[in-house]
Scaffold this active site. Structure first.
Site, PDB file in Angstrom:
ATOM      1  CG  HIS A 330      55.733  15.290  63.524  1.00 16.64           C
ATOM      2  ND1 HIS A 330      56.495  16.437  63.409  1.00 16.64           N
ATOM      3  CD2 HIS A 330      54.995  15.219  62.391  1.00 16.64           C
ATOM      4  CE1 HIS A 330      56.206  17.026  62.260  1.00 16.64           C
ATOM      5  NE2 HIS A 330      55.312  16.316  61.631  1.00 16.64           N
ATOM      6  CG  ASP A 389      50.911  10.887  58.028  1.00 17.16           C
ATOM      7  OD1 ASP A 389      50.206  11.308  57.100  1.00 17.16           O
ATOM      8  OD2 ASP A 389      52.087  11.239  58.200  1.00 17.16           O
TER       9      ASP A 389
END
Length: 453
Positions: A330, A389
């Site tokens: 991330h 995700d």
């Protein structure tokens, strides 16, 4: 017959001229300390504004040293774990309550929440014949384009479209929050009918149902769904609705709003940003990666064989040859993404209810193996962990959502954050005359930094 467009030899020649005269020496970015994509060489975002709407923490200062920590996410100063534990523990849907919190800066009382839910239900309606005249005409294969077109067309139906006074923008934002599920699902049905030759059905939303329940009701031919399905979708909406203000689409909302433009243009710009595969399309990439893994790994329970496939991904020898393990890592978080940690337990529950234990086990294995393999194969400046995700695509698949709707469902959540940031930008840049009833909290603002979450 489709309108045919072609790249002519003339266009090819012009492209070469453009390429020849538009290159910039990559060394100049470092020499002049210019950020690429508003991010420095170490991955830190560029300070670009302030926000009180949400806060992200991924590092803490320990003895004067910046040290990675478990990821933290706060909505209006309240930890996301506390918020989700609250409404889930009391068996309530959270999207509407969290929308109130982000827009107005405080949790609602029971009466305030009831009134707010009624207001959203009242706003959950489109102009007369809008579905027939706009959504059903020239349906796009990409639902994000359909959604953006619908938003821009709503401008034509609003007699106060350019009025950016606070109360009018509030009205527009509440309406968009309410109708985004309809615009998204109806757009998909039009595409599925006219482009794929499938049956067409349009269900009306039910005022007594939550946003998550209405999405499932609108999508399915029989309008039916289970309690666990609605609960997990509601949680997904809450976890996706806001993320620090520096993500690409929310950053776009701030920038475009600062020009004084109308709400529909600002939100359409945010949709264009969210459509990008580096932002809203990440979960589709995760699903595609796992489908490729299943085709190329004989024993999905063999950690050594799965690990070999992950190394091939990093070496650009598998899937899309981009060298990425999608869903891992991330822009901000290092040790953990709090949203993924919260989501994972409910993904497991949904998988068990659907008989998808094998898929969940495979995802869990990859989540465990990937950080170690990435650390061995790559020089990284911070830790790597699963992000939201990683699991959201699997959830949407188990819910029967078509891939075309994955990113629009993200938009149905993030429209709340966009709306809160649009209002905040207007209030704090004096684009509107601020009425006396707008309260300003004394909490320390969070520095708005550009990232790609």
């Amino acid at each position: 017959m489709a309108y045919k467009l072609s790249i002519t030899p003339g266009i090819e020649r012009l492209t070469e001229v453009c390429l020849e005269n538009s290159r910039i020496n990559a060394d100049l970015y470092k020499e002049l300390d210019i950020k690429r994509g508003l991010r420095d060489i170490n991955g830190a975002g560029v300070r670009a504004g302030l926000t009180k709407i949400s806060t992200i923490n991924s590092f803490k200062m320990v003895d004067g040293v910046k040290t990675p920590c478990e990821g933290e996410l706060y909505y209006r100063g309240i930890d996301i774990h506390e918020l989700t534990d609250g409404f889930i523990g009391e068996k309530r849907f959270g999207f509407e309550e969290m929308t109130y919190l982000l827009l107005y800066g405080k949790l609602p009382t029971e009466v305030e929440l009831t009134d707010f839910i009624k207001e959203l239900a009242h706003q959950r309606a489109l102009p007369r014949n809008f579905v027939r005249d706009v959504i059903m005409k020239a349906p796009s294969k990409d639902m994000m384009n359909t959604l953006a077109r619908s938003v821009l067309t709503l401008y034509s139906y609003d007699s106060l479209a350019d009025d950016i006074s606070l109360s009018n923008v509030m009205r527009q934002c509440l309406n968009l929050i309410a109708v985004f599920p309809m615009l998204s699902v109806y757009g998909y049905h039009a595409h599925n009918h006219y482009n794929n030759g499938k049956s067409l059905y349009i269900h009306h939303p039910e005022k007594s149902l939550s946003t998550a329940e209405n999405i499932l009701r609108l999508l399915r031919p029989d309008k039916k769904y289970t309690s666990i399905e609605a609960t997990v979708l509601d949680l997904a909406l809450v976890l996706h609705m806001e993320h620090g203000g520096g993500n690409n689409s929310t950053f776009t909302t701030h920038v475009v709003t600062s020009s004084g433009t109308d709400t529909y243009s600002a939100i359409a710009a945010a949709l264009g940003s969210l459509k990008g595969p580096k932002h809203g399309g990440a979960n589709i990439k995760v699903m595609g990666m796992f489908e490729d893994l299943k085709k190329n790994v004989k024993d999905l329970k063999d950690e050594e064989e799965v690990g070999l496939y992950l190394r091939k991904l990093l070496h650009k020898e598998a899937f899309d040859k981009k060298g990425l393990i999608y869903g891992m890592g991330h822009a901000v978080y290092s040790i953990s993404d709090p949203r993924a940690n919260i989501f994972k337990g409910y993904v497991e529950r949904l998988a068990k209810s659907k008989g998808n234990d094998a898929d969940y086990a495979l995802y869990s294995m990859v989540e465990r193996l990937a950080p170690k393999i990435i650390g061995e194969e790559r020089h990284i400046y911070k830790g790597v962990s699963a992000n939201i995700d990683f699991y959201s695509g699997l959830v949407y698949h188990m819910l029967g959502l078509p891939p075309e709707l994955y990113t629009p469902i993200f938009a149905c959540a993030r429209i709340t954050g966009w709306s809160a940031h649009r209002l905040e930008e207007l209030i704090n840049t004096d684009k509107i005359i601020r009425p006396a009833y707008v309260s300003v909290q004394d909490t320390k603002p969070y520095v708005l930094m550009k990232d790609r979450s």
